[in-house]
Write a protein that holds these residues in place. Structure first.
Motif, PDB file in Angstrom:
ATOM      1  N   SER A  57       6.343   3.317   5.867  1.00 23.52           N
ATOM      2  CA  SER A  57       7.369   2.628   6.652  1.00 23.52           C
ATOM      3  C   SER A  57       7.632   1.242   6.063  1.00 23.52           C
ATOM      4  CB  SER A  57       6.926   2.484   8.111  1.00 23.52           C
ATOM      5  OG  SER A  57       7.759   1.563   8.801  1.00 23.52           O
ATOM      6  N   ALA A  58       8.880   1.000   5.645  1.00 20.25           N
ATOM      7  CA  ALA A  58       9.235  -0.306   5.097  1.00 20.25           C
ATOM      8  C   ALA A  58       9.063  -1.406   6.138  1.00 20.25           C
ATOM      9  CB  ALA A  58      10.666  -0.286   4.572  1.00 20.25           C
ATOM     10  N   MET A  59       9.413  -1.125   7.402  1.00 23.80           N
ATOM     11  CA  MET A  59       9.264  -2.152   8.437  1.00 23.80           C
ATOM     12  C   MET A  59       7.805  -2.465   8.702  1.00 23.80           C
ATOM     13  SD  MET A  59      10.652  -2.467  12.388  1.00 23.80           S
ATOM     14  CE  MET A  59      12.304  -3.023  11.990  1.00 23.80           C
ATOM     15  N   ALA A  60       6.945  -1.460   8.708  1.00 23.12           N
ATOM     16  CA  ALA A  60       5.513  -1.709   8.895  1.00 23.12           C
ATOM     17  C   ALA A  60       4.982  -2.610   7.787  1.00 23.12           C
ATOM     18  CB  ALA A  60       4.738  -0.400   8.943  1.00 23.12           C
ATOM     19  N   MET A  61       5.426  -2.371   6.555  1.00 18.83           N
ATOM     20  CA  MET A  61       5.023  -3.220   5.440  1.00 18.83           C
ATOM     21  C   MET A  61       5.503  -4.646   5.647  1.00 18.83           C
ATOM     22  SD  MET A  61       5.900  -0.557   2.349  1.00 18.83           S
ATOM     23  CE  MET A  61       5.272  -1.572   1.007  1.00 18.83           C
ATOM     24  N   ASP A  62       6.760  -4.799   6.086  1.00 23.12           N
ATOM     25  CA  ASP A  62       7.316  -6.129   6.324  1.00 23.12           C
ATOM     26  C   ASP A  62       6.553  -6.865   7.418  1.00 23.12           C
ATOM     27  OD1 ASP A  62       9.229  -5.743   4.398  1.00 23.12           O
ATOM     28  OD2 ASP A  62      10.835  -5.248   5.798  1.00 23.12           O
ATOM     29  N   ILE A  63       6.214  -6.158   8.490  1.00 19.00           N
ATOM     30  CA  ILE A  63       5.472  -6.785   9.592  1.00 19.00           C
ATOM     31  C   ILE A  63       4.100  -7.241   9.109  1.00 19.00           C
ATOM     32  CG2 ILE A  63       4.369  -6.356  11.829  1.00 19.00           C
ATOM     33  CD1 ILE A  63       6.714  -4.468  12.476  1.00 19.00           C
ATOM     34  N   TYR A  64       3.430  -6.393   8.353  1.00 20.90           N
ATOM     35  CA  TYR A  64       2.107  -6.758   7.842  1.00 20.90           C
ATOM     36  C   TYR A  64       2.182  -7.983   6.927  1.00 20.90           C
ATOM     37  CZ  TYR A  64      -2.071  -6.585   4.922  1.00 20.90           C
ATOM     38  OH  TYR A  64      -3.207  -6.923   4.231  1.00 20.90           O
ATOM     39  N   LEU A  65       3.134  -7.995   6.004  1.00 20.08           N
ATOM     40  CA  LEU A  65       3.273  -9.136   5.097  1.00 20.08           C
ATOM     41  C   LEU A  65       3.615 -10.412   5.865  1.00 20.08           C
ATOM     42  CD1 LEU A  65       5.270  -7.362   2.248  1.00 20.08           C
ATOM     43  CD2 LEU A  65       2.918  -8.193   2.103  1.00 20.08           C
ATOM     44  N   TRP A  66       4.469 -10.280   6.851  1.00 22.71           N
ATOM     45  CA  TRP A  66       4.854 -11.427   7.678  1.00 22.71           C
ATOM     46  C   TRP A  66       3.656 -11.967   8.457  1.00 22.71           C
ATOM     47  CZ3 TRP A  66       5.510 -11.071  13.239  1.00 22.71           C
ATOM     48  CH2 TRP A  66       6.046 -12.222  13.825  1.00 22.71           C
ATOM     49  N   LEU A  67       2.877 -11.083   9.069  1.00 19.94           N
ATOM     50  CA  LEU A  67       1.722 -11.510   9.855  1.00 19.94           C
ATOM     51  C   LEU A  67       0.659 -12.188   8.990  1.00 19.94           C
ATOM     52  CD1 LEU A  67       1.244  -8.484  12.282  1.00 19.94           C
ATOM     53  CD2 LEU A  67       1.939 -10.799  12.912  1.00 19.94           C
ATOM     54  N   LEU A 103      -3.638  -5.335  -1.023  1.00 14.88           N
ATOM     55  CA  LEU A 103      -2.819  -4.255  -1.574  1.00 14.88           C
ATOM     56  C   LEU A 103      -3.191  -2.894  -0.994  1.00 14.88           C
ATOM     57  CD1 LEU A 103      -2.414  -5.069  -5.385  1.00 14.88           C
ATOM     58  CD2 LEU A 103      -0.617  -4.974  -3.662  1.00 14.88           C
ATOM     59  N   ARG A 104      -4.475  -2.673  -0.756  1.00 14.09           N
ATOM     60  CA  ARG A 104      -4.904  -1.381  -0.226  1.00 14.09           C
ATOM     61  C   ARG A 104      -4.369  -1.164   1.188  1.00 14.09           C
ATOM     62  NH1 ARG A 104     -11.086  -2.621  -1.253  1.00 14.09           N
ATOM     63  NH2 ARG A 104     -10.214  -4.558  -0.422  1.00 14.09           N
ATOM     64  N   THR A 105      -4.390  -2.226   1.998  1.00 15.67           N
ATOM     65  CA  THR A 105      -3.843  -2.132   3.350  1.00 15.67           C
ATOM     66  C   THR A 105      -2.335  -1.904   3.303  1.00 15.67           C
ATOM     67  OG1 THR A 105      -5.563  -3.619   4.188  1.00 15.67           O
ATOM     68  CG2 THR A 105      -3.606  -3.316   5.558  1.00 15.67           C
ATOM     69  N   LEU A 106      -1.667  -2.616   2.418  1.00 10.12           N
ATOM     70  CA  LEU A 106      -0.221  -2.450   2.274  1.00 10.12           C
ATOM     71  C   LEU A 106       0.120  -1.018   1.873  1.00 10.12           C
ATOM     72  CD1 LEU A 106       2.377  -4.185   2.422  1.00 10.12           C
ATOM     73  CD2 LEU A 106       2.207  -4.436  -0.054  1.00 10.12           C
ATOM     74  N   ASN A 107      -0.679  -0.457   1.002  1.00  8.51           N
ATOM     75  CA  ASN A 107      -0.456   0.916   0.559  1.00  8.51           C
ATOM     76  C   ASN A 107      -0.605   1.901   1.716  1.00  8.51           C
ATOM     77  OD1 ASN A 107       0.213   2.797  -1.361  1.00  8.51           O
ATOM     78  ND2 ASN A 107      -1.520   2.383  -2.684  1.00  8.51           N
ATOM     79  N   LEU A 108      -1.563   1.637   2.610  1.00  2.55           N
ATOM     80  CA  LEU A 108      -1.758   2.511   3.760  1.00  2.55           C
ATOM     81  C   LEU A 108      -0.546   2.517   4.694  1.00  2.55           C
ATOM     82  CD1 LEU A 108      -5.468   1.655   4.703  1.00  2.55           C
ATOM     83  CD2 LEU A 108      -4.624   3.786   3.691  1.00  2.55           C
ATOM     84  N   LEU A 133       4.516  -2.099  14.756  1.00  4.44           N
ATOM     85  CA  LEU A 133       3.447  -3.064  14.988  1.00  4.44           C
ATOM     86  C   LEU A 133       2.134  -2.353  15.323  1.00  4.44           C
ATOM     87  CD1 LEU A 133       2.609  -6.044  15.250  1.00  4.44           C
ATOM     88  CD2 LEU A 133       3.328  -5.948  17.646  1.00  4.44           C
ATOM     89  N   ARG A 134       2.222  -1.258  16.072  1.00  2.29           N
ATOM     90  CA  ARG A 134       1.017  -0.485  16.389  1.00  2.29           C
ATOM     91  C   ARG A 134       0.407   0.124  15.122  1.00  2.29           C
ATOM     92  NH1 ARG A 134       3.922   0.452  21.280  1.00  2.29           N
ATOM     93  NH2 ARG A 134       5.099   2.180  20.394  1.00  2.29           N
ATOM     94  N   LYS A 135       1.253   0.561  14.196  1.00  3.15           N
ATOM     95  CA  LYS A 135       0.742   1.070  12.915  1.00  3.15           C
ATOM     96  C   LYS A 135      -0.008  -0.029  12.164  1.00  3.15           C
ATOM     97  CE  LYS A 135       4.582   4.327  12.231  1.00  3.15           C
ATOM     98  NZ  LYS A 135       5.759   4.632  11.375  1.00  3.15           N
ATOM     99  N   VAL A 136       0.580  -1.212  12.161  1.00  4.02           N
ATOM    100  CA  VAL A 136      -0.056  -2.341  11.475  1.00  4.02           C
ATOM    101  C   VAL A 136      -1.387  -2.682  12.128  1.00  4.02           C
ATOM    102  CG1 VAL A 136       0.153  -4.782  10.885  1.00  4.02           C
ATOM    103  CG2 VAL A 136       2.143  -3.277  10.683  1.00  4.02           C
ATOM    104  N   GLY A 137      -1.404  -2.712  13.467  1.00  5.82           N
ATOM    105  CA  GLY A 137      -2.632  -3.039  14.186  1.00  5.82           C
ATOM    106  C   GLY A 137      -3.751  -2.055  13.919  1.00  5.82           C
ATOM    107  N   GLY A 168      13.724   0.074   0.506  1.00  2.00           N
ATOM    108  CA  GLY A 168      12.642   0.999   0.784  1.00  2.00           C
ATOM    109  C   GLY A 168      11.274   0.477   0.374  1.00  2.00           C
ATOM    110  N   VAL A 169      10.317   1.387   0.276  1.00  2.00           N
ATOM    111  CA  VAL A 169       8.925   0.991   0.062  1.00  2.00           C
ATOM    112  C   VAL A 169       8.635   0.582  -1.379  1.00  2.00           C
ATOM    113  CG1 VAL A 169       8.137   2.434   1.964  1.00  2.00           C
ATOM    114  CG2 VAL A 169       8.138   3.371  -0.346  1.00  2.00           C
ATOM    115  N   TYR A 170       9.319   1.180  -2.353  1.00  2.00           N
ATOM    116  CA  TYR A 170       8.960   0.908  -3.749  1.00  2.00           C
ATOM    117  C   TYR A 170       9.185  -0.545  -4.181  1.00  2.00           C
ATOM    118  CZ  TYR A 170       8.014   5.828  -4.619  1.00  2.00           C
ATOM    119  OH  TYR A 170       7.472   7.084  -4.594  1.00  2.00           O
ATOM    120  N   PRO A 171      10.330  -1.164  -3.871  1.00  2.00           N
ATOM    121  CA  PRO A 171      10.468  -2.581  -4.237  1.00  2.00           C
ATOM    122  C   PRO A 171       9.411  -3.462  -3.580  1.00  2.00           C
ATOM    123  CG  PRO A 171      12.612  -1.641  -3.764  1.00  2.00           C
ATOM    124  CD  PRO A 171      11.597  -0.623  -3.347  1.00  2.00           C
ATOM    125  N   ARG A 172       9.015  -3.127  -2.357  1.00  2.00           N
ATOM    126  CA  ARG A 172       7.992  -3.914  -1.678  1.00  2.00           C
ATOM    127  C   ARG A 172       6.641  -3.763  -2.382  1.00  2.00           C
ATOM    128  NH1 ARG A 172      11.921  -2.600   1.868  1.00  2.00           N
ATOM    129  NH2 ARG A 172      12.272  -3.908   3.710  1.00  2.00           N
TER     130      ARG A 172
END
Length: 244
Positions: free
Chosen positions: A176-186, A167-172, A226-230, A45-49
């Motif tokens: 969604s754990a996947m949205a966080m993963d996509i952002y970190l990956w990009l 970190l602020r963007t990641l928090n936003l 991906l749209r959330k990340v964008g 989930g989101v907390y470990p990330r």
């Protein structure tokens, strides 16, 4: 153990264990209490990330192997609207401590290749030492953790030498754990990319460890995130094809 395979690489997570008192009933219906070694469960989930992102940021900032969580970390989490005074079974504070405990005690390994070709394995822990304290109580919102990073984890962070994500963007994106993963990956890929790169859907499905039963379902979920990340990471620039 939990694992994911992508190409020649296999990533494995093993949970930590702890001793608990287990209640059962004997043949005459009387309660029996015994000690047993039980799994703490996997971090998810989101907390470990969020915890890992904060750790990496602090290590790069301080260049220290030992770091602490305190008021600053809690303020960071509050920006996402999380009320850490929630101490019930499903409260944010309880879930945070539970996931921190799981993350800090887990072991990891990465295997490459096969016995028939060329095989290698690296096993590691993220932290050599970890301590979680509730200094007062949840209503007063004081939670702290002290960590000492393992040599492998610390050296990998220092080798990178910088934090590509914010970190602020990641928090936003932390609903969604996947949205966080996509952002970190990009953000990580953006450092090294110097040309257009095509990434097949099958590769993305492997890498992001989707539980989706079909590639079609994975595409829908991935593109929605991906749209959330964008929406918050405006530097991202890419196109997608339904068929490749």
């Amino acid at each position: 153990a939990w694992s994911r395979k992508s190409g020649d690489f296999t990533f494995v997570v093993q949970p930590g264990f702890e001793t608990k008192v287990i209640q059962s009933v004997d043949a005459k219906g009387r309660p029996v209490f015994t000690e047993a070694l039980v799994s703490m469960g996997y971090p998810f989930g989101v907390y470990p990330r969020l915890l890992l992102a904060y750790v990496v940021t602090e290590v790069v900032r301080t260049r220290q192997r030992e770091i602490s969580f305190g008021r600053q970390f809690q303020l960071f989490l509050k920006e996402s609207g999380r009320d850490l005074s929630g101490g019930g079974p499903r409260g944010s504070g309880t879930l945070l401590k539970q996931q921190a405990k799981r993350l800090f005690s887990a072991s990891f390994s990465v295997t490459r290749g096969t016995i028939e070709t060329s095989w290698s394995n690296q096993g590691f822990r993220l932290f050599d030492e970890a301590c979680i304290d509730t200094l007062l109580n949840w209503k007063q919102d004081i939670w702290a953790a002290r960590l000492r990073l393992s040599d492998v984890f610390y050296e990998s962070i220092m080798k990178e030498g910088r934090v590509p994500f914010d970190l602020r963007t990641l928090n936003l994106l932390s609903e969604s754990a996947m949205a966080m993963d996509i952002y970190l990956w990009l953000t990580h890929r953006a450092i090294s990319l110097n040309r257009n790169t095509e990434i097949p859907w099958a590769y993305l499905m492997d890498q992001f460890g989707s539980e989706a039963k079909s590639q079609t379902k994975f595409k829908q979920t991935f593109l929605a995130n991906l749209r959330k990340v964008g929406g918050v990471y405006t530097e991202v620039n890419g196109k997608y094809s339904e068929n490749r």
